[in-house]
Design a protein around this motif. Sequence first.
Motif, PDB file in Angstrom:
ATOM      1  N   ALA A   1     -76.079 102.202  88.484  1.00 17.49           N
ATOM      2  CA  ALA A   1     -74.812 102.929  88.416  1.00 17.49           C
ATOM      3  C   ALA A   1     -73.614 102.036  88.711  1.00 17.49           C
ATOM      4  O   ALA A   1     -72.480 102.393  88.389  1.00 17.49           O
ATOM      5  CB  ALA A   1     -74.825 104.104  89.398  1.00 17.49           C
TER       6      ALA A   1
ATOM      7  N   LYS B   1     -75.581 109.574  86.632  1.00 18.75           N
ATOM      8  CA  LYS B   1     -75.239 110.847  87.257  1.00 18.75           C
ATOM      9  C   LYS B   1     -75.740 112.015  86.407  1.00 18.75           C
ATOM     10  O   LYS B   1     -76.322 112.983  86.933  1.00 18.75           O
ATOM     11  CB  LYS B   1     -73.726 110.942  87.414  1.00 18.75           C
ATOM     12  CG  LYS B   1     -73.231 112.254  88.024  1.00 18.75           C
ATOM     13  CD  LYS B   1     -73.248 112.209  89.524  1.00 18.75           C
ATOM     14  CE  LYS B   1     -72.479 113.378  90.115  1.00 18.75           C
ATOM     15  NZ  LYS B   1     -72.367 113.287  91.577  1.00 18.75           N
ATOM     16  N   GLU B   2     -75.543 111.939  85.110  1.00 19.79           N
ATOM     17  CA  GLU B   2     -75.976 113.004  84.215  1.00 19.79           C
ATOM     18  C   GLU B   2     -77.498 113.109  84.188  1.00 19.79           C
ATOM     19  O   GLU B   2     -78.065 114.206  84.125  1.00 19.79           O
ATOM     20  CB  GLU B   2     -75.416 112.757  82.820  1.00 19.79           C
ATOM     21  CG  GLU B   2     -73.892 112.827  82.759  1.00 19.79           C
ATOM     22  CD  GLU B   2     -73.339 112.333  81.443  1.00 19.79           C
ATOM     23  OE1 GLU B   2     -74.132 111.796  80.633  1.00 19.79           O
ATOM     24  OE2 GLU B   2     -72.124 112.460  81.211  1.00 19.79           O
TER      25      GLU B   2
ATOM     26  N   SER C   1     -71.766 103.359  85.543  1.00 20.71           N
ATOM     27  CA  SER C   1     -71.601 104.802  85.553  1.00 20.71           C
ATOM     28  C   SER C   1     -70.120 105.183  85.574  1.00 20.71           C
ATOM     29  O   SER C   1     -69.340 104.605  86.341  1.00 20.71           O
ATOM     30  CB  SER C   1     -72.304 105.414  86.774  1.00 20.71           C
ATOM     31  OG  SER C   1     -72.003 106.797  86.877  1.00 20.71           O
ATOM     32  N   VAL C   2     -69.753 106.160  84.755  1.00 21.09           N
ATOM     33  CA  VAL C   2     -68.371 106.629  84.762  1.00 21.09           C
ATOM     34  C   VAL C   2     -68.132 107.589  85.914  1.00 21.09           C
ATOM     35  O   VAL C   2     -67.007 108.047  86.119  1.00 21.09           O
ATOM     36  CB  VAL C   2     -68.034 107.352  83.435  1.00 21.09           C
ATOM     37  CG1 VAL C   2     -68.116 106.390  82.283  1.00 21.09           C
ATOM     38  CG2 VAL C   2     -68.951 108.553  83.209  1.00 21.09           C
ATOM     39  N   HIS C   3     -69.176 107.872  86.711  1.00 24.51           N
ATOM     40  CA  HIS C   3     -69.054 108.793  87.841  1.00 24.51           C
ATOM     41  C   HIS C   3     -68.915 108.074  89.166  1.00 24.51           C
ATOM     42  O   HIS C   3     -68.858 108.724  90.209  1.00 24.51           O
ATOM     43  CB  HIS C   3     -70.270 109.720  87.907  1.00 24.51           C
ATOM     44  CG  HIS C   3     -70.329 110.695  86.769  1.00 24.51           C
ATOM     45  ND1 HIS C   3     -70.935 110.389  85.575  1.00 24.51           N
ATOM     46  CD2 HIS C   3     -69.867 111.960  86.653  1.00 24.51           C
ATOM     47  CE1 HIS C   3     -70.842 111.441  84.765  1.00 24.51           C
ATOM     48  NE2 HIS C   3     -70.207 112.397  85.385  1.00 24.51           N
TER      49      HIS C   3
ATOM     50  N   TRP D   1     -64.126 111.239  77.255  1.00 24.76           N
ATOM     51  CA  TRP D   1     -64.832 110.086  76.690  1.00 24.76           C
ATOM     52  C   TRP D   1     -65.313 110.293  75.258  1.00 24.76           C
ATOM     53  O   TRP D   1     -65.920 109.396  74.672  1.00 24.76           O
ATOM     54  CB  TRP D   1     -66.016 109.716  77.593  1.00 24.76           C
ATOM     55  CG  TRP D   1     -65.578 109.326  78.978  1.00 24.76           C
ATOM     56  CD1 TRP D   1     -64.909 108.183  79.332  1.00 24.76           C
ATOM     57  CD2 TRP D   1     -65.737 110.083  80.172  1.00 24.76           C
ATOM     58  NE1 TRP D   1     -64.650 108.181  80.686  1.00 24.76           N
ATOM     59  CE2 TRP D   1     -65.147 109.339  81.233  1.00 24.76           C
ATOM     60  CE3 TRP D   1     -66.310 111.310  80.475  1.00 24.76           C
ATOM     61  CZ2 TRP D   1     -65.120 109.789  82.534  1.00 24.76           C
ATOM     62  CZ3 TRP D   1     -66.283 111.765  81.782  1.00 24.76           C
ATOM     63  CH2 TRP D   1     -65.694 111.008  82.795  1.00 24.76           C
TER      64      TRP D   1
ATOM     65  N   SER E   1     -74.103 111.615  77.792  1.00 22.43           N
ATOM     66  CA  SER E   1     -74.416 110.226  77.439  1.00 22.43           C
ATOM     67  C   SER E   1     -75.576 109.649  78.258  1.00 22.43           C
ATOM     68  O   SER E   1     -75.821 108.458  78.209  1.00 22.43           O
ATOM     69  CB  SER E   1     -73.172 109.352  77.646  1.00 22.43           C
ATOM     70  OG  SER E   1     -72.781 109.356  79.022  1.00 22.43           O
TER      71      SER E   1
ATOM     72  N   ASP F   1     -75.669 109.090  81.321  1.00 21.93           N
ATOM     73  CA  ASP F   1     -75.170 108.306  82.447  1.00 21.93           C
ATOM     74  C   ASP F   1     -76.092 108.583  83.647  1.00 21.93           C
ATOM     75  O   ASP F   1     -76.713 109.650  83.714  1.00 21.93           O
ATOM     76  CB  ASP F   1     -73.733 108.783  82.733  1.00 21.93           C
ATOM     77  CG  ASP F   1     -73.131 108.145  83.952  1.00 21.93           C
ATOM     78  OD1 ASP F   1     -72.506 107.093  83.811  1.00 21.93           O
ATOM     79  OD2 ASP F   1     -73.282 108.712  85.057  1.00 21.93           O
TER      80      ASP F   1
END
Length: 277
Positions: free
Chosen positions: A267, A215-216, A271-273, A206, A211, A213
């Motif tokens: 999310a 999850k992060e 979210s990208v997760h 990415w 970022s 996110d």
Amino acid sequence: MTWDQFIFFAITSIVLWLIGAFSAWKNKSGLAYTSTVLGLLVFFGFIVSMWISLERPPLRTMGETRLWYSFFLPLAGLLVYSRWKYKWILSFSTLLATVFICINLFKPEIHSKTLMPALQSPWFAPHVIVYMFAYALLGAATVMAAYGLSLPYLPGTKKQDKQKTAETRLSLTENLGEGIDNLVYVGLAFMTIGMLFGALWAKEAWGHYWSWDPKETWAAITWFAYLIYIHYRLMPRHHFHLALWLLIVCFVLLQMCWWGINYLPSAQGASVHTYSS
């Protein structure tokens, strides 16, 4: 190899782990090691077979990550047993692994070969595998913490009995605390490595390392929570039981980081997760 064959590998592994756990209680260390290792080899054989069949690491869905967690739990239990000889740890690790295996049996997921572009990275597999191993070690530490909280005070009726009981309990808590702390140290170290792998993966996929996110964010919260536990334990004056409760709270936060974020409104679609949901 397909998911339909999982039940045969799972049952065989569970039976071998149960034999290992029973042998540990009977002080038959040789059989405990042999049976547990054989169960791990059988289970890992299925993971490798799925890897070959899917033509990708079986790490995409929650069901696939549960496979790794089910594998690492008995492994973590075996490491604890080999170091501190806790007879009960193989029973608990087998029980927890069985729970995750049963979830996969009763709630199977579709395992396709499709892998989205973001997951087609050399950092994908080491990131998730290292994290699953860290989760297993921290899970074992949490089980030991729960065991520590369950230890009775057993007050004596005589002064000598009270003194003897206090000395015995102090020895137990010091030994248990050492084992828990070592598991947390190693687990947090692997979690840190997993976060670094994730940052490198994010940069490649990415264009940025971090970022915030959902999850992060929860990963950072969990990481700091375990750091707080470690620093609290290093304080000259700390309450052992409070430290154990703190460790259990840390593990709850870890569950939020692992799969709980999939149910957060923030999310969904952002979210990208959420690819693993």
